[in-house]
Enzyme design. Structure first.
Site, short mmCIF file in Angstrom:
data_model
loop_
_atom_site.label_atom_id
_atom_site.label_comp_id
_atom_site.label_asym_id
_atom_site.label_seq_id
_atom_site.Cartn_x
_atom_site.Cartn_y
_atom_site.Cartn_z
CB SER A 146 0.51 1.48 0.33
OG SER A 146 -0.86 1.69 0.58
CD GLU B 152 2.52 6.16 11.08
OE1 GLU B 152 2.33 6.77 12.17
OE2 GLU B 152 1.59 5.78 10.35
CG HIS C 23 2.81 6.16 -2.18
ND1 HIS C 23 3.18 4.89 -1.78
CD2 HIS C 23 1.82 5.99 -3.09
CE1 HIS C 23 2.45 3.99 -2.42
NE2 HIS C 23 1.62 4.63 -3.23
#
Lengths: 335, 294
Positions: free
Chosen positions: A49, A70, A121
């Site tokens: 991504s 994360e 994003h």
């Protein structure tokens, strides 16, 4: 027999091929490794991504797979930085700027570790993936963290240039970037100066101050407005923190109206940062903050959303005309 | 000066401790407890029992197992120490002063305005603190990062991370556990101070964590269980683990300890996780600690 697929078909691992804009990130890091910088890159199950798969295949020993964890990724990166390596870690901005907010504050910024965090994003660029994947609060959270630089590049070339500039920057940095499909605004050899606004033009009627993807929309909108004789300036406020206060004050002195444009909630983002400067200095100029108006975005393909929320060129132009029409007799943000 | 002579302690030995070494470490654990009582008198509030449970662990690491250089808190080859249970920092500061990492006078104004020493440790203000803490659950990740950094630099330092048992309730600990095992971080050693209590009561009444050893084993860590107050046994285990350079798995040492160890009324009252002993009671605690066999 191998299936013969249409050239229009694609799968996740071929994203780089169909999204060349994803290569800016890896190529900038590869270039730094070749110059001798001790770069370590990592991502949480999103290397295709964000395009880091390109870096990972070039320098597998310098790439760290974090899996879907994360918070651990951010804290590990801070630990790596204590040993003198230069970690760049990336995941969706919705996770990095919100889920990992406390790890960024505690382990990165408070501990003064020069980690480079890449929230990709961002904004509403994940379209119909939904609110879980939208990041319309990350400027707000990240700029409230002391000792953290916040950069929102308009395109791939300026992101790559900002990465190059970052090796001389002491503070940790949160990069807020798009999905690799932003149209180029800058030449790939541009020089990025952290903390310095990029002034594209000056205008007496209004100045549009934008960051991220909408910079291109603002530039195109300004061209359209100029055709009607409107004097309009455009500033790319790519560094949101430290903020180029002088550029804002100069625009406030020059123009009758300021408009901020961001792919973010109008609360706490670029518009709020500009408003703070204007209020601090008692400028008294009218400011229209354009962005997501304290709501969860609808879902739709990204370009449909940009049109809906007037973040494309036509939308910014319409917002500018509306703000100018009302600026003379209405209160701030009355549009 | 020969570099070796500056080393405070770098025991790569797998040998059992001599009687003199054991006595010295007992003395240092007592020093940690006494200094904790003294410093908390300055702050007027502190985490006595959280330090008392890990006093032998701190003594073993800082006075025997870890490679450190006196007065050189940033020596690049030093072993690293992270205090996941950051609220026990009051027991660590006297050791840092003893090693010449911070001036001894700094202790005298513990927690007072302008002093770098707070209830939780700050790496940017206190030389010898390898990473700041205070938000439970981060330290194992931070330590894993240091172990990765060490590997990239071809250094063989060991990263010791002291975690609370209540800390096992934090999800990030298990993210880090998965990560460290997957990336084969053999230089990473987690020590869990299994004193059995957290703020609201018994860990196993708050949110139970057993079977803890099985959990760590199932995360592909090597697990050892040890009496955390038997300083000779504990130190020998840590010496042995540090000396094993071939290991490809991270190690979890579950140190069975007593919260408040050394002051009898604290050993039976969980509320002493946080509190203040008025001078007369502090004196009684000091006397009890001094009476404890060394």
């Amino acid at each position: 027999m191998k299936n013969q697929l249409s050239p229009d078909s694609w799968q996740y691992r071929s994203l780089n091929a169909i999204t060349p804009g994803l290569n800016y990130f890896s190529d900038a890091l590869i270039d730094l490794v070749e110059k001798g910088y001790p770069i370590i890159a990592g991502s949480g199950d999103l290397q295709f991504s964000n395009g880091l798969n390109r870096f990972a295949s070039r320098y597998p020993n310098r790439y760290i797979q974090f899996g879907i964890s994360e918070q651990n990724m951010v804290s590990v990166a801070a630990g790596i930085a204590t040993t003198g390596q230069m970690p760049f870690v990336a995941t969706f901005a919705s996770f990095l700027g919100l889920l990992c907010c406390e790890q960024i504050r505690m382990d990165v910024a408070y501990c003064q570790q020069p980690v480079r965090l890449i929230g990709h994003h961002t904004g509403i660029s994940l379209g119909f993936y939904g609110t879980s994947h939208h990041a319309t609060e990350d400027i707000s959270t990240m700029r409230a963290i002391a000792g953290l630089t916040v950069i929102s590049p308009a395109d791939g070339p300026s992101f790559a240039a900002a990465i190059r500039a970052s090796v001389e920057w002491q503070e940790p940095i949160y990069f807020r970037i798009g999905r690799g499909r932003e149209p180029d605004v800058y030449d790939k050899n541009m020089t990025f100066e952290i903390g310095k606004a990029i002034e594209h033009s000056q205008g007496e009627d209004l100045t549009i101050i934008a960051c991220g993807m909408p910079v291109k929309s603002a530039l195109d909108a300004a061209d359209a407005l100029r055709n009607d004789g409107i004097s309009v300036g455009v500033i790319d406020m790519a560094t949101i923190k430290p903020l180029d206060r002088q550029a804002i004050l100069a625009a406030a002195k020059r123009s009758r109206l300021l408009i901020t444009v961001e792919e973010h909630n109008i609360i706490g983002g670029l518009g709020a940062a500009v408003a703070e400067v204007l209020a601090d200095e008692g400028c008294g100029i009218k400011l229209f903050r354009h962005g997501i108006r304290d709501e969860y975005s609808l879902i739709a393909p990204p370009n449909h959303l940009y049109a809906h929320y007037k973040l494309d060129a036509a939308g910014v132009e319409a917002v500018a005309r509306g703000a100018m029409a009302k600026a003379g007799n209405a209160s701030i943000n009355a549009v | 000066m020969n570099n070796e002579s500056q080393i405070v302690m770098a025991s790569n030995s797998r040998s059992p401790l001599t009687a003199e070494q054991t006595a010295f470490l007992k003395d240092r654990a007592q020093f940690v407890r006494l200094e904790t009582v003294r410093l908390i008198e300055i702050a007027k509030v502190g985490h006595y029992t959280s330090v008392f449970s890990c006093a032998e662990i701190l003594a073993a690491l800082f006075y025997d197992v870890m490679s450190l250089r006196r007065g050189e808190p940033r020596w690049p080859d030093r072993d690293r120490f992270l205090l996941g249970k950051g609220h026990a920092a009051v027991g660590l500061y006297p050791i840092l002063a003893d090693h010449g990492f911070i001036p001894k006078e700094t202790l005298e104004n513990y927690t007072r305005l302008g002093n770098p020493l707070g209830d939780h440790p700050d790496m940017t203000k206190v030389p010898g603190i390898d990473f700041s803490s205070g938000s439970i659950g981060h330290a194992l990740s931070n330590g894993a990062g240091m172990a990765i950094g060490g590997r990239k630099l071809n250094k063989d330092f060991t990263v010791f991370t002291l975690l609370g048992d209540g800390e096992m309730q934090e999800g990030q600990v298990w993210e880090a556990a998965l990560f460290a095992a997957h990336h084969r971080l053999g230089r990473l050693i987690a020590i869990v101070d299994r004193n059995g209590y957290q703020l609201d009561g018994k860990v196993d009444d708050v949110i139970g964590i057993e079977s803890l050893a099985d959990k760590w084993r199932s995360f592909n860590w090597i697990v050892h269980e040890v009496d955390g107050h038997n300083v000779a046994e504990l130190t020998l285990l840590l010496r042995t683990l540090k000396a094993d350079m071939a290991r490809k798995q991270p190690v979890c040492v579950i140190a069975k300890t007593v919260k408040g160890k050394g002051v009898s009324h604290m050993e039976t009252e969980p509320g002493w996780h946080l509190g203040y002993l008025a001078p007369v009671d502090a004196q009684a605690a000091i006397e009890e600690i001094m009476r404890t066999e060394r």
